[in-house]
Motif scaffolding. Structure first.
Motif, mmCIF file in Angstrom:
data_model
loop_
_atom_site.group_PDB
_atom_site.id
_atom_site.type_symbol
_atom_site.label_atom_id
_atom_site.label_comp_id
_atom_site.label_asym_id
_atom_site.label_seq_id
_atom_site.Cartn_x
_atom_site.Cartn_y
_atom_site.Cartn_z
ATOM 1 N N SER A 29 0.820 -1.228 0.000
ATOM 2 C CA SER A 29 0.000 0.000 0.000
ATOM 3 C C SER A 29 0.848 1.269 0.000
ATOM 4 N N LEU A 30 2.154 1.131 0.234
ATOM 5 C CA LEU A 30 3.044 2.290 0.223
ATOM 6 C C LEU A 30 3.546 2.618 -1.184
ATOM 7 N N ILE A 31 3.265 1.743 -2.151
ATOM 8 C CA ILE A 31 3.665 1.989 -3.547
ATOM 9 C C ILE A 31 2.796 3.122 -4.097
ATOM 10 N N PRO A 32 3.386 4.208 -4.552
ATOM 11 C CA PRO A 32 2.595 5.358 -5.020
ATOM 12 C C PRO A 32 1.606 4.986 -6.124
ATOM 13 N N GLY A 33 0.349 5.440 -5.949
ATOM 14 C CA GLY A 33 -0.669 5.270 -6.973
ATOM 15 C C GLY A 33 -1.403 3.950 -6.978
ATOM 16 N N ILE A 34 -1.042 3.025 -6.082
ATOM 17 C CA ILE A 34 -1.632 1.686 -6.161
ATOM 18 C C ILE A 34 -2.984 1.588 -5.449
ATOM 19 N N THR A 35 -3.267 2.518 -4.523
ATOM 20 C CA THR A 35 -4.539 2.477 -3.800
ATOM 21 C C THR A 35 -4.947 3.885 -3.373
ATOM 22 N N ILE A 36 -6.270 4.087 -3.220
ATOM 23 C CA ILE A 36 -6.752 5.354 -2.648
ATOM 24 C C ILE A 36 -7.381 5.113 -1.276
ATOM 25 N N THR A 40 -3.007 9.547 2.169
ATOM 26 C CA THR A 40 -1.611 9.461 1.718
ATOM 27 C C THR A 40 -1.182 8.006 1.795
ATOM 28 N N GLU A 41 -0.032 7.688 1.188
ATOM 29 C CA GLU A 41 0.464 6.303 1.269
ATOM 30 C C GLU A 41 0.660 5.869 2.729
ATOM 31 N N GLU A 42 1.228 6.764 3.530
ATOM 32 C CA GLU A 42 1.497 6.407 4.937
ATOM 33 C C GLU A 42 0.203 6.146 5.712
ATOM 34 N N LEU A 43 -0.848 6.917 5.383
ATOM 35 C CA LEU A 43 -2.118 6.749 6.103
ATOM 36 C C LEU A 43 -2.832 5.448 5.744
ATOM 37 N N THR A 44 -2.459 4.815 4.633
ATOM 38 C CA THR A 44 -3.078 3.520 4.302
ATOM 39 C C THR A 44 -2.795 2.480 5.380
ATOM 40 N N LYS A 61 -9.908 6.187 16.751
ATOM 41 C CA LYS A 61 -8.924 6.644 17.730
ATOM 42 C C LYS A 61 -7.530 6.777 17.125
ATOM 43 N N VAL A 62 -7.184 5.886 16.193
ATOM 44 C CA VAL A 62 -5.821 5.925 15.632
ATOM 45 C C VAL A 62 -5.630 7.100 14.680
ATOM 46 N N ILE A 63 -6.745 7.608 14.132
ATOM 47 C CA ILE A 63 -6.711 8.850 13.359
ATOM 48 C C ILE A 63 -7.823 9.755 13.888
ATOM 49 N N ASN A 64 -7.780 11.027 13.525
ATOM 50 C CA ASN A 64 -8.720 11.994 14.097
ATOM 51 C C ASN A 64 -10.038 12.097 13.348
ATOM 52 N N SER A 65 -10.212 11.274 12.320
ATOM 53 C CA SER A 65 -11.455 11.342 11.552
ATOM 54 C C SER A 65 -11.817 9.947 11.051
ATOM 55 N N VAL A 66 -13.032 9.817 10.557
ATOM 56 C CA VAL A 66 -13.457 8.561 9.953
ATOM 57 C C VAL A 66 -12.685 8.365 8.655
ATOM 58 N N PRO A 67 -12.257 7.108 8.323
ATOM 59 C CA PRO A 67 -11.484 6.884 7.099
ATOM 60 C C PRO A 67 -12.253 7.339 5.855
ATOM 61 N N VAL A 68 -11.553 8.133 5.024
ATOM 62 C CA VAL A 68 -12.147 8.620 3.774
ATOM 63 C C VAL A 68 -11.122 8.504 2.660
ATOM 64 N N THR A 69 -11.596 8.544 1.423
ATOM 65 C CA THR A 69 -10.691 8.636 0.280
ATOM 66 C C THR A 69 -10.132 10.055 0.230
ATOM 67 N N PRO A 70 -9.128 10.313 -0.616
ATOM 68 C CA PRO A 70 -8.594 11.682 -0.717
ATOM 69 C C PRO A 70 -9.653 12.726 -1.078
ATOM 70 N N THR A 71 -10.748 12.307 -1.734
ATOM 71 C CA THR A 71 -11.806 13.260 -2.096
ATOM 72 C C THR A 71 -12.942 13.287 -1.081
ATOM 73 N N GLY A 72 -12.768 12.605 0.068
ATOM 74 C CA GLY A 72 -13.731 12.729 1.152
ATOM 75 C C GLY A 72 -14.902 11.761 1.124
ATOM 76 N N ILE A 73 -14.784 10.686 0.367
ATOM 77 C CA ILE A 73 -15.878 9.698 0.305
ATOM 78 C C ILE A 73 -15.720 8.716 1.470
#
Length: 341
Positions: A29-36, A40-44, A61-73
């Motif tokens: 998942s850290l490979i650029p462009g392989i997943t949204i 960011t890659e690190e946040l995957t 708890k591990v992040i400050n928001s509900v998981p979303v795609t880069p466009t907020g879905i």
């Protein structure tokens, strides 16, 4: 609800059920462009733990928001959470090998995060341990439940799924799906073709090189469970089924994939041909978000996300138990309204 291959829905209606979410990570998942599946890659690497927390707590708890795609879905966990709340069945999180652990109670298979499959995902001893511990867990759960519904959360999991299917001899090139409407096939293909070079002939050596911990965990739990198992997911679950078939071919009679209409209709992948080739039952739920009042949910109709975190299987089970797709959507919108920022 529609049965595409087999009539698995007839076997699972009204059964005493438990939902399991199996989480894991790999360095793919850290490979650029392989997943949204992360902004960011690190946040995957945080997405599976965040999905698990949201499913159980309604917040992360591990992040400050509900998981979303880069466009907020929003994460498909919102579909699963809605469906399970309407079904009122218990849920458990199983960690098969995640770099980031969720801050909730979970069951560990004592696995490890996967590395980059172009070198090797896992060592064979770890791969065997994940499968064996999964079998033990599945066997224990058989004492109280008749049906397991197993979902997954792992970023870049379709790439490791394609590698696993190819490694086991299936025609899987370009047939796996993506959370993006623009399936990054060229990147996936390049990674997978490099990964399957000089592949060992031994089964454990093959899957330890190519598979991710989630696939191994799901396969082990399914093999160990005495009742029926609904693999709640998309094309990744065809790879889990292929591993199950190698371990215990008879178990294929007791399992089926439950997915979404979006995966079935996805022109960039082909779950139907993969399921036929592996020999696994396939059903889908007819969820439709085109009439939703929220653009974030309408995006599913434009090819975003499509499946994950058990969305298809959990909502399919809800419809089998008399809950309408309209009521599921209503509950999803209620949850979505609560989490919007």
């Amino acid at each position: 609800m529609v049965d595409v291959i087999g009539n698995f829905s007839e076997k699972i209606s009204g059964k005493r059920s438990l939902f399991l979410l199996v989480i894991a990570t790999t360095d793919v998942s850290l490979i650029p462009g392989i997943t949204i599946a992360g902004a960011t890659e690190e946040l995957t690497l945080f997405t599976p733990a965040a999905d698990a927390e949201f499913l159980v707590l309604g917040k992360c708890k591990v992040i400050n928001s509900v998981p979303v795609t880069p466009t907020g879905i929003p994460t498909p966990a919102i579909i699963t959470k809605a469906s399970l709340s309407l079904l009122n069945i218990p849920k458990l999180v199983v960690d098969a090998g995640s770099k980031i652990k969720p801050n909730i109670p979970y069951i560990s298979l004592n696995g490890e995060p996967g590395k980059d499959i172009r070198k090797r995902s896992l060592d064979p001893i770890t791969a065997e341990r994940i499968i064996e511990n999964g079998i033990t867990l599945g066997n224990e759960l058989s004492k109280n439940f008749e049906l397991l519904v197993i979902g997954e959360s792992i970023a870049a999991g379709t790439t490791t799924a394609m590698a696993t299917l190819l490694g086991l001899g299936y025609d899987a090139i370009d047939k796996v799906s993506s959370a993006s409407p623009e399936n990054p096939k060229e990147i996936k293909r390049k990674v997978v073709l490099e990964a399957i070079k000089d592949l060992p002939s031994n089964f454990i050596d093959k899957i330890s090189k190519l598979a991710d911990p989630m696939l191994l965990g799901v396969a082990g739990i399914t093999v160990g469970f005495k009742g029926n198992v609904l693999l709640a997911g998309g094309t990744q679950m065809t790879a889990a089924s292929a591993i199950i078939k190698e371990i215990n071919k008879k178990k294929m009679n007791d399992i089926g994939i439950g997915t979404t209409r979006w995966i079935i209709n996805d022109k960039s992948s082909d779950i139907i041909s993969l399921s036929k080739e592996v020999g696994v039952n396939l059903s889908y739920v007819n969820l439709d978000f085109s009439a939703s009042k929220f653009d974030g949910l309408k995006a599913y109709e434009r090819g975003y996300v499509k499946e994950g975190v058990g969305a298809g299987g959990s909502s399919l089970l809800a419809t089998l138990n008399g809950i309408t797709e309209a009521n599921i959507l209503k509950r999803i919108e209620e949850i979505y309204e609560e989490i919007r920022v």
